[in-house]
Design a protein around this motif. Structure first.
Motif, PDB file in Angstrom:
ATOM      1  N   UNK A 180       0.836  -1.188   0.000  1.00 58.95           N
ATOM      2  CA  UNK A 180       0.000   0.000   0.000  1.00 58.95           C
ATOM      3  C   UNK A 180       0.877   1.247   0.000  1.00 58.95           C
ATOM      4  N   UNK A 181       0.408   2.286  -0.675  1.00 56.68           N
ATOM      5  CA  UNK A 181       1.099   3.559  -0.581  1.00 56.68           C
ATOM      6  C   UNK A 181       0.077   4.698  -0.513  1.00 56.68           C
ATOM      7  N   UNK A 182       0.564   5.840  -0.043  1.00 58.86           N
ATOM      8  CA  UNK A 182      -0.269   7.007   0.167  1.00 58.86           C
ATOM      9  C   UNK A 182       0.050   8.049  -0.899  1.00 58.86           C
ATOM     10  N   UNK A 183      -0.984   8.554  -1.555  1.00 65.45           N
ATOM     11  CA  UNK A 183      -0.833   9.577  -2.581  1.00 65.45           C
ATOM     12  C   UNK A 183      -1.594  10.813  -2.122  1.00 65.45           C
ATOM     13  N   UNK A 184      -0.941  11.983  -2.187  1.00 70.58           N
ATOM     14  CA  UNK A 184      -1.555  13.215  -1.713  1.00 70.58           C
ATOM     15  C   UNK A 184      -1.464  14.273  -2.811  1.00 70.58           C
ATOM     16  N   UNK A 185      -2.598  14.945  -3.062  1.00 72.19           N
ATOM     17  CA  UNK A 185      -2.683  15.900  -4.152  1.00 72.19           C
ATOM     18  C   UNK A 185      -3.379  17.190  -3.713  1.00 72.19           C
ATOM     19  N   UNK A 186      -2.984  18.290  -4.336  1.00 68.24           N
ATOM     20  CA  UNK A 186      -3.707  19.555  -4.240  1.00 68.24           C
ATOM     21  C   UNK A 186      -4.724  19.545  -5.374  1.00 68.24           C
ATOM     22  N   UNK A 187      -5.964  19.986  -5.090  1.00 66.13           N
ATOM     23  CA  UNK A 187      -7.009  19.985  -6.119  1.00 66.13           C
ATOM     24  C   UNK A 187      -7.828  21.272  -6.059  1.00 66.13           C
ATOM     25  N   UNK A 188      -8.777  21.373  -6.984  1.00 66.00           N
ATOM     26  CA  UNK A 188      -9.769  22.444  -6.920  1.00 66.00           C
ATOM     27  C   UNK A 188     -11.162  21.868  -6.634  1.00 66.00           C
ATOM     28  N   UNK A 189     -11.191  20.742  -5.942  1.00 69.62           N
ATOM     29  CA  UNK A 189     -12.442  20.099  -5.536  1.00 69.62           C
ATOM     30  C   UNK A 189     -12.885  20.787  -4.240  1.00 69.62           C
ATOM     31  N   UNK A 190     -13.799  21.760  -4.382  1.00 67.26           N
ATOM     32  CA  UNK A 190     -14.100  22.657  -3.267  1.00 67.26           C
ATOM     33  C   UNK A 190     -15.477  22.472  -2.636  1.00 67.26           C
ATOM     34  N   UNK A 191     -16.246  21.501  -3.091  1.00 69.13           N
ATOM     35  CA  UNK A 191     -17.590  21.325  -2.531  1.00 69.13           C
ATOM     36  C   UNK A 191     -17.943  19.842  -2.462  1.00 69.13           C
ATOM     37  N   UNK A 192     -18.956  19.546  -1.652  1.00 68.39           N
ATOM     38  CA  UNK A 192     -19.425  18.165  -1.536  1.00 68.39           C
ATOM     39  C   UNK A 192     -19.958  17.659  -2.872  1.00 68.39           C
ATOM     40  N   UNK A 193     -20.552  18.558  -3.642  1.00 63.76           N
ATOM     41  CA  UNK A 193     -21.079  18.184  -4.954  1.00 63.76           C
ATOM     42  C   UNK A 193     -19.950  17.725  -5.876  1.00 63.76           C
ATOM     43  N   UNK A 194     -18.820  18.431  -5.837  1.00 68.43           N
ATOM     44  CA  UNK A 194     -17.675  18.045  -6.662  1.00 68.43           C
ATOM     45  C   UNK A 194     -17.056  16.739  -6.179  1.00 68.43           C
ATOM     46  N   UNK A 195     -17.030  16.535  -4.859  1.00 61.89           N
ATOM     47  CA  UNK A 195     -16.528  15.267  -4.309  1.00 61.89           C
ATOM     48  C   UNK A 195     -17.408  14.123  -4.814  1.00 61.89           C
ATOM     49  N   UNK A 196     -18.714  14.342  -4.792  1.00 59.73           N
ATOM     50  CA  UNK A 196     -19.666  13.323  -5.235  1.00 59.73           C
ATOM     51  C   UNK A 196     -19.455  12.948  -6.704  1.00 59.73           C
TER      52      UNK A 196
END
Length: 72
Positions: free
Chosen positions: A1-17
């Protein structure tokens, strides 16, 4: 297993969905979350070693989001 971390422009629950089905259906993604409270809207993914940062970046960009690898 490995961990990947990113900066995004996903700014709302709707975008997460919008990405939920993409990440949940992928067998190499074990766990994921987006911190929409963080200034960088951090996407954190725990995955098998069969998936790369480039794979994740492509998946997110296809859905129209900005994504950049964060180093930790």
């Amino acid at each position: 297993m490995h961990l990947l971390i990113f900066e995004t422009d996903i700014k709302s629950k709707k975008k997460v969905k919008a990405l939920k089905s993409v990440f949940n259906k992928h067998s190499d993604i074990l766990k994921w979350s987006v911190d929409i409270e963080d200034i960088d809207n951090v996407l954190r993914i725990e995955a098998t070693t069969n998936i790369t940062e480039a794979d994740i970046i492509n998946m997110v960009q296809i859905h129209g989001f900005y994504i950049k690898t964060l180093t930790y």
